[in-house]
Design an enzyme around this catalytic site. Structure first.
Site, PDB file in Angstrom:
ATOM      1  N   GLN A  24      30.858  53.009  24.670  1.00 35.10           N
ATOM      2  CA  GLN A  24      30.678  52.087  25.806  1.00 35.10           C
ATOM      3  C   GLN A  24      29.214  51.734  26.020  1.00 35.10           C
ATOM      4  O   GLN A  24      28.907  50.671  26.554  1.00 35.10           O
ATOM      5  CB  GLN A  24      31.235  52.720  27.107  1.00 35.10           C
ATOM      6  CG  GLN A  24      32.743  52.835  27.171  1.00 35.10           C
ATOM      7  CD  GLN A  24      33.236  54.183  26.664  1.00 35.10           C
ATOM      8  OE1 GLN A  24      32.618  54.797  25.794  1.00 35.10           O
ATOM      9  NE2 GLN A  24      34.362  54.636  27.189  1.00 35.10           N
ATOM     10  N   ASP A  36      33.063  58.757  38.168  1.00 35.68           N
ATOM     11  CA  ASP A  36      34.512  58.490  38.231  1.00 35.68           C
ATOM     12  C   ASP A  36      35.154  59.160  39.428  1.00 35.68           C
ATOM     13  O   ASP A  36      36.188  58.719  39.919  1.00 35.68           O
ATOM     14  CB  ASP A  36      35.188  58.950  36.948  1.00 35.68           C
ATOM     15  CG  ASP A  36      34.951  57.936  35.850  1.00 35.68           C
ATOM     16  OD1 ASP A  36      33.855  57.960  35.263  1.00 35.68           O
ATOM     17  OD2 ASP A  36      35.829  57.079  35.641  1.00 35.68           O
ATOM     18  N   ALA A  77      35.506  53.145  36.583  1.00 36.71           N
ATOM     19  CA  ALA A  77      36.291  53.553  37.756  1.00 36.71           C
ATOM     20  C   ALA A  77      36.611  52.408  38.738  1.00 36.71           C
ATOM     21  O   ALA A  77      37.777  52.161  39.056  1.00 36.71           O
ATOM     22  CB  ALA A  77      35.590  54.713  38.456  1.00 36.71           C
TER      23      ALA A  77
HETATM   24  O1  MRU Z   1      36.409  55.990  30.052  1.00 36.96           O
HETATM   25  P1  MRU Z   1      35.667  54.932  30.821  1.00 36.96           P
HETATM   26  O2  MRU Z   1      34.967  53.968  29.948  1.00 36.96           O
HETATM   27  O3  MRU Z   1      36.563  54.272  31.856  1.00 36.96           O
HETATM   28  O4  MRU Z   1      34.568  55.777  31.615  1.00 36.96           O
HETATM   29  C1  MRU Z   1      33.721  55.103  32.492  1.00 36.96           C
HETATM   30  C2  MRU Z   1      32.639  55.916  33.082  1.00 36.96           C
HETATM   31  O5  MRU Z   1      32.558  57.108  32.870  1.00 36.96           O
HETATM   32  C3  MRU Z   1      31.702  55.226  34.025  1.00 36.96           C
HETATM   33  O6  MRU Z   1      30.447  55.827  33.998  1.00 36.96           O
HETATM   34  C4  MRU Z   1      32.262  55.352  35.453  1.00 36.96           C
HETATM   35  O7  MRU Z   1      33.594  54.915  35.501  1.00 36.96           O
HETATM   36  C5  MRU Z   1      31.461  54.586  36.423  1.00 36.96           C
HETATM   37  S1  MRU Z   1      31.702  52.858  36.266  1.00 36.96           S
HETATM   38  C6  MRU Z   1      30.830  52.054  37.474  1.00 36.96           C
END
Ligand code: MRU
Length: 338
Positions: free
Chosen positions: A193, A234, A47
């Site tokens: 991830q 997010d 995010a």
């Molecule tokens: O789909 P992504 O990889 O962008 O999802 C990211 C997440 O869900 C993270 O946990 C969230 O963005 C927090 S990042 C500090």
């Protein structure tokens, strides 16, 4: 310090997160459409990182303009392109609104001044994010005890932010304050991830960790092998409900059942005061192919249908506390934070 995003001589450099951990490739983005594409296909993700990249995307969007009369229309176009990339992380819309505000304030000034003010604002968003994360780390480290085994999900590290990380920032800060901890890393299907990015970051810093499959979390909690769960966010609704990577809600339910503290670490830019409850948060649906294929390899019968919600919503009742740069808050108290 690991920087996933860097502005250098009129170019936005990002680490291509779809290539990690196999390849460390820095992409040089020179226009707004490239930035939008990089966000959409998760070359830059997480995010806060999406927000920072979009802010620089606005700068790139107006960088080449030489005729003042074209800037108004270009700003509208560029912001629309960037807004349409991903729907869930509110940091994207928050950053774009900041850029828009700065534009309104400087509108009508000389073109180079307008460009400079936009670049300045993008730099501020970048720097403020790193500062916020370090502060989150300081507050969060106070909640971690020597010997803790901490489960995390997805990647909420330096890669997902301007630097340092949120959930991983807390883990980093605890480790740096000499607490002997171990991290369990949920692999985080479908795009991994956790096993690709979080494990890579932890390895760089020699923080002890083990990767587990997403479905192993319940068993390990039952065995008493997990003391705490820390994840990122997010978008946080005004009542403290949290949208985060798919699978977060299941972890929160499991943690609640087993009496394990469940923490969310996020900067206040992730709070969306315009939404009363989590159910109003738009959830991104991504391509079924992300489920049926892994890096091009088909892992399901051809033509097999699949559903791929990228995020879920954890009700505030399941969250022990939300760690922000303004302090450790009860979820119900995020409403008071400006
Ligand atoms: O789909 P992504 O990889 O962008 O999802 C990211 C997440 O869900 C993270 O946990 C969230 O963005 C927090 S990042 C500090």
């Amino acid at each position: 310090v690991l920087l996933s995003i860097r502005w250098k001589d009129g170019v936005l450099e990002i680490i291509d997160q779809t290539k990690l951990p196999w390849e460390y490739e820095v992409l040089k983005l020179t226009n707004c459409r490239q930035v939008a594409e990089a966000i959409r296909c998760l070359k830059v993700r997480g995010a806060p990182a999406i927000g920072v990249a979009a802010a620089y995307g606005v700068v790139l969007g107006v960088w080449d303009i030489e005729d003042e009369s074209l800037v108004d229309a270009r700003m509208l176009e560029v912001i629309a392109i960037l807004r349409a990339t991903r729907p869930t992380a509110v940091n994207l819309f928050w950053a774009l609104e900041r850029m828009q505000q700065v534009y309104e304030t400087n509108r009508g000034k000389r073109l180079d001044e307008v460009k400079r003010s936009l670049l300045q604002e993008a730099h501020c968003i970048f720097k403020e994010d790193i500062e916020a994360n370090k502060q989150i780390g300081r507050y969060g480290a106070g909640l971690i005890e020597d010997g803790d085994v901490i489960l995390t999900h997805c990647n909420a590290g330096a890669l997902a932010t301007a630097g340092y990380g949120t959930a991983l920032g807390v883990i980093r800060a605890a480790w740096n304050s000499k607490k002997r901890i171990k991290v369990l890393v949920n692999e985080t299907r479908p795009l991994l991830q956790g096993s690709r990015l979080t494990a890579w970051e932890l390895q760089q810093e020699n923080i002890p960790f083990e990767i587990i499959t997403d479905s192993a979390a319940g068993f390990l909690m039952q065995q008493g092998e997990i003391n705490k769960v820390i994840v990122g966010a997010d978008r946080i609704a005004a009542n403290g409900d949290v949208a985060n990577k798919i699978g977060t809600y299941s972890l929160a339910v499991l943690a609640y059942y087993h009496g394990i503290p469940f923490y969310v670490a996020a900067p206040t830019s992730t709070i969306d005061h315009s939404l009363k409850k989590g159910e109003q948060i738009p959830i991104e649906m991504r391509s079924p192919e992300e489920v049926t294929r892994i890096y091009g390899l088909q892992i399901a019968p051809s033509e097999a249908p699949a559903k791929n919600p990228a995020f879920d919503i954890t009700p505030h009742q399941l969250i022990t506390a939300i760690i922000t740069e303004k302090g450790v808050l009860k979820p119900e108290d995020v409403i008071c934070v400006k």
